[in-house]
Design a protein around this motif. Structure first.
Motif, short mmCIF file in Angstrom:
data_model
loop_
_atom_site.label_atom_id
_atom_site.label_comp_id
_atom_site.label_asym_id
_atom_site.label_seq_id
_atom_site.Cartn_x
_atom_site.Cartn_y
_atom_site.Cartn_z
N LYS A 175 0.91 -1.22 -0.11
CA LYS A 175 0.18 0.08 0.08
C LYS A 175 0.93 1.35 0.12
CE LYS A 175 -4.13 2.21 0.61
NZ LYS A 175 -3.79 3.41 1.03
N MET A 176 1.93 1.30 0.73
CA MET A 176 2.91 2.32 0.70
C MET A 176 3.42 2.46 -0.74
SD MET A 176 6.80 2.59 2.57
CE MET A 176 6.14 1.85 4.07
N LEU A 177 3.91 1.62 -1.32
CA LEU A 177 4.18 1.65 -2.83
C LEU A 177 3.10 2.19 -3.70
CD1 LEU A 177 6.53 -1.20 -3.63
CD2 LEU A 177 7.26 0.94 -3.26
N TYR A 178 1.98 1.82 -3.48
CA TYR A 178 0.83 2.02 -4.41
C TYR A 178 0.41 3.72 -4.02
CZ TYR A 178 -4.10 2.41 -5.81
OH TYR A 178 -5.18 3.03 -6.47
N ASP A 179 0.39 4.11 -2.74
CA ASP A 179 0.09 5.70 -2.43
C ASP A 179 1.19 6.44 -3.31
OD1 ASP A 179 -2.15 4.78 -1.25
OD2 ASP A 179 -1.26 4.97 0.85
N PHE A 180 2.52 6.00 -3.02
CA PHE A 180 3.78 6.74 -3.47
C PHE A 180 3.47 6.87 -4.91
CE2 PHE A 180 7.77 6.08 -5.48
CZ PHE A 180 8.59 7.16 -5.14
N SER A 181 3.32 5.74 -5.60
CA SER A 181 2.98 5.77 -7.14
C SER A 181 1.56 6.65 -7.61
CB SER A 181 2.97 4.29 -7.82
OG SER A 181 4.19 3.61 -7.38
N SER A 182 0.78 6.34 -7.09
CA SER A 182 -0.66 7.17 -7.24
C SER A 182 -0.58 8.40 -7.08
CB SER A 182 -1.64 6.34 -6.65
OG SER A 182 -1.78 5.12 -7.02
N SER A 183 0.12 8.88 -5.77
CA SER A 183 0.35 10.16 -5.48
C SER A 183 0.86 11.07 -6.85
CB SER A 183 1.07 10.34 -4.13
OG SER A 183 0.30 9.83 -3.02
N MET A 184 1.89 10.50 -7.50
CA MET A 184 2.66 11.39 -8.49
C MET A 184 1.96 10.99 -9.98
SD MET A 184 6.57 10.58 -7.36
CE MET A 184 6.47 8.92 -7.18
N GLY A 185 0.64 10.45 -9.85
CA GLY A 185 0.23 10.37 -11.14
C GLY A 185 0.36 9.08 -11.82
N PHE A 186 1.19 8.15 -11.46
CA PHE A 186 1.49 7.06 -12.31
C PHE A 186 0.34 5.90 -12.28
CE2 PHE A 186 5.99 8.23 -11.06
CZ PHE A 186 6.35 8.37 -12.35
N GLU A 187 0.37 5.32 -13.30
CA GLU A 187 -0.61 4.27 -13.24
C GLU A 187 -0.11 2.88 -12.85
OE1 GLU A 187 -2.79 1.26 -16.76
OE2 GLU A 187 -1.91 3.02 -17.33
N VAL A 188 -0.57 2.61 -11.66
CA VAL A 188 -0.23 1.18 -11.18
C VAL A 188 -0.88 0.00 -11.91
CG1 VAL A 188 -0.09 -0.32 -9.09
CG2 VAL A 188 0.06 2.17 -8.88
N VAL A 189 0.11 -0.77 -12.67
CA VAL A 189 -0.14 -1.91 -13.62
C VAL A 189 -0.25 -3.06 -12.70
CG1 VAL A 189 0.76 -3.20 -15.37
CG2 VAL A 189 1.14 -1.05 -15.45
N CYS A 190 0.74 -3.42 -11.66
CA CYS A 190 0.56 -4.52 -10.73
C CYS A 190 1.30 -4.26 -9.47
CB CYS A 190 1.44 -5.60 -11.40
SG CYS A 190 1.38 -6.97 -10.46
N LEU A 191 0.75 -4.45 -8.33
CA LEU A 191 1.54 -4.57 -7.20
C LEU A 191 1.97 -6.00 -6.79
CD1 LEU A 191 -0.48 -2.29 -4.72
CD2 LEU A 191 1.94 -1.88 -5.47
N GLY A 192 2.80 -6.44 -6.25
CA GLY A 192 3.39 -7.65 -5.97
C GLY A 192 4.00 -7.77 -4.98
N VAL A 223 -4.37 -6.33 0.27
CA VAL A 223 -3.88 -5.34 -0.68
C VAL A 223 -5.07 -5.09 -1.85
CG1 VAL A 223 -2.13 -4.63 -2.69
CG2 VAL A 223 -1.52 -5.84 -0.60
N SER A 224 -5.56 -5.87 -2.14
CA SER A 224 -6.58 -5.68 -3.30
C SER A 224 -7.85 -4.92 -2.84
CB SER A 224 -6.97 -7.06 -3.79
OG SER A 224 -8.41 -7.04 -4.55
N ASN A 225 -8.05 -5.17 -1.46
CA ASN A 225 -9.24 -4.44 -0.78
C ASN A 225 -9.14 -3.16 -0.32
OD1 ASN A 225 -10.70 -6.91 -1.23
ND2 ASN A 225 -10.42 -7.48 0.78
N ALA A 226 -7.71 -2.92 -0.37
CA ALA A 226 -7.26 -1.63 0.12
C ALA A 226 -7.22 -0.65 -1.30
CB ALA A 226 -6.15 -1.64 0.87
N THR A 227 -6.80 -1.26 -2.16
CA THR A 227 -6.35 -0.36 -3.52
C THR A 227 -7.42 -0.39 -4.74
OG1 THR A 227 -5.09 -2.15 -4.50
CG2 THR A 227 -3.91 -0.84 -2.94
N GLY A 228 -8.22 -1.43 -4.53
CA GLY A 228 -9.13 -1.73 -5.89
C GLY A 228 -8.50 -2.63 -6.94
N VAL A 230 8.88 -5.98 -2.01
CA VAL A 230 7.57 -6.01 -2.48
C VAL A 230 7.83 -5.16 -3.67
CG1 VAL A 230 6.39 -6.28 -0.38
CG2 VAL A 230 6.78 -4.12 -1.07
N PHE A 231 6.97 -4.97 -4.73
CA PHE A 231 7.07 -4.18 -5.72
C PHE A 231 5.97 -3.59 -6.51
CE2 PHE A 231 6.42 -8.61 -7.46
CZ PHE A 231 5.68 -8.41 -8.57
N ALA A 232 6.03 -2.44 -7.20
CA ALA A 232 4.94 -1.87 -8.19
C ALA A 232 5.66 -2.02 -9.42
CB ALA A 232 4.42 -0.63 -7.48
#
Length: 432
Positions: free
Chosen positions: A166-183, A229-234, A282-284
């Motif tokens: 979720k940290m990586l998701y927020d980091f990426s999304s906050s800068m406008g990146f499209e998150v293709v996969c979180l793993g 992760v899925s339930n927190a990010t969609g 973990v990775f995004a």
């Protein structure tokens, strides 16, 4: 946010965040050692079915035995804590009621206990941090919404894979990146037949519970973590159980991308895992449609794109858990919570199950668990993992078959079943 400075201020003012821990196993006991070293926080009470474990833990951090009070009596416990002593109890719910405790950490991994502890913390407006992700993927949507209504914080712990993803998701999304996969990285290939007996020797060598190790090996833990992760990010599992290929670091951006670009995903916006050399990281995988941002990413040595890897090469499990406790107490913030039921973890027969048998718990020889989209799981009328333990088999279920409502009767007396029923009704009403 200057969390460390806030903790120092609490320490200097003598106003420590007083933590109660439920479950003094490997993760819980380790967390106690961290809070002993941190400024502004201390674990003052531990609940466990075996009182000797918390007693030993307190002694190991330098607490004299004479300063440890063992009781399940509210008045005695409250008096002991008010005098600066340390509490050990077999009654987990006692910690949810004591005014001398500011926050509770639930670390049992048992959905029934986790549901009861979280619910009672919320009723008493006490912050609750879950090292028990199994409970969160079962009833976390309901618990998080109830916590917001009562004015306390319900959150999954920092340090485990859901939080760092979720940290990586927020980091990426906050800068406008499209998150293709979180793993996440998984350090072994799934063994769907892993059992406490087959894992016992290894578990004992690692000071682990054999059932816990079996739940890692049979894939349950990975399914649970990525469902959170899925339930927190969609983001969603692309297929039931996810792909889980063996991919090493340099090749993540070649595999965890859409099929149209040579990857394994049917679409962008997924959760998955790799058995390559990623663990404990973990990775995004992210992308952007802006040519200038692509140029800037090349300039800062992030590769040629169009897909880029953001990596956190570690997660510290229980070592980071107190950070979630501190952020909840100081800022009123969650680390990761389920916004909706996007994914469900479904129980699957680990062996041929016979009518009349009662299902063992997570990590038992009876079931492993697999992630599905919530929509698909509901269509199957699948039994959620969190209410499968203790259920009765109504008709024979072949090995490898998901457990469904026509073949399994859950134990309706369990609190987690009742809570899940309320969550299902809430979600149904909101969908109408």
């Amino acid at each position: 946010m200057e969390l460390y400075q806030h903790l120092l201020k609490l320490q200097n003012a003598g106003k420590l965040i007083r933590v109660g821990l439920v479950g003094c196993g490997q993760m819980g006991s380790g967390m106690v050692h961290i809070t002993r070293k941190m400024p502004g926080m201390e674990t003052v009470a531990i609940a466990d079915v075996n009182p000797e474990r918390p007693i030993e833990t307190f002694i190991s951090i330098g607490i004299p035995r004479s300063e440890i009070v063992v009781t399940s009596n509210y008045a005695v416990a409250s008096d002991a804590l008010s005098k600066g002593k340390y509490l050990v109890t077999e009654d987990a719910l006692l910690l949810t009621r004591l005014d001398n405790i500011d926050a509770v950490v639930e670390a049992t991994g048992i959905t029934e206990i986790g549901a009861q502890v979280a619910w009672n913390c919320i009723l008493n407006k006490k912050n609750i941090t879950m090292l028990n992700v199994e409970t969160d993927v079962t009833v976390g949507v309901f618990l998080s919404r109830m916590a917001r209504k009562t004015g306390c914080v319900y959150t999954v712990a920092a340090g485990d894979e859901p939080a760092v993803c979720k940290m990586l998701y927020d980091f990426s999304s906050s800068m406008g990146f499209e998150v293709v996969c979180l793993g996440k990285g998984k350090n072994n290939v799934i063994n769907y037949e892993a059992s406490p007996d087959s894992c016992r020797a290894e578990a004992e060598s690692k000071n682990m519970n054999p059932k816990m190790l079996a739940s890692f090996k049979d894939g349950t833990k990975t399914m649970v973590e990525m469902a959170a992760v899925s339930n927190a990010t969609g983001l969603v599992p692309d297929i039931p159980g996810m792909h889980g290929p063996k991919v090493d670091l340099p090749d993540l951006t070649k595999h965890f991308i859409p099929q149209k670009d040579g990857g394994v995903l049917s679409k962008s916006g997924c959760v998955d895992y790799s058995t390559g050399n990623i663990a404990p990281g973990v990775f995004a995988i992210v992308t952007t449609d802006d040519p200038r941002i692509h140029a800037d990413l090349r300039f800062v040595s992030m590769g040629n794109g169009p897909y880029y890897l953001f990596l956190r090469p570690f997660h510290l499990c229980n070592i980071e858990t107190p950070l979630a406790v501190a952020e909840a107490a100081i800022y009123g913030e969650t680390t990761v919570v389920a916004k909706d039921m996007v994914s469900e973890v479904v129980s699957v027969a680990k062996r041929d199950l016979k009518a009349g048998e009662v299902i063992g718990g997570i990590g038992s020889a009876d079931i492993f668990n697999r992630i599905y989209t919530y929509k698909d799981a509901r269509a199957m009328k699948a039994i959620p993992m969190g209410i499968a333990p203790g259920a009765t088999i109504l008709k024979d279920i072949p090995q490898g078959t998901p457990l469904t409502e026509d073949a399994v009767a859950p134990d309706t007396s369990k609190f987690v079943y009742q809570l899940r029923k309320m969550q299902d009704e809430m979600l149904h009403q909101s969908a109408v």
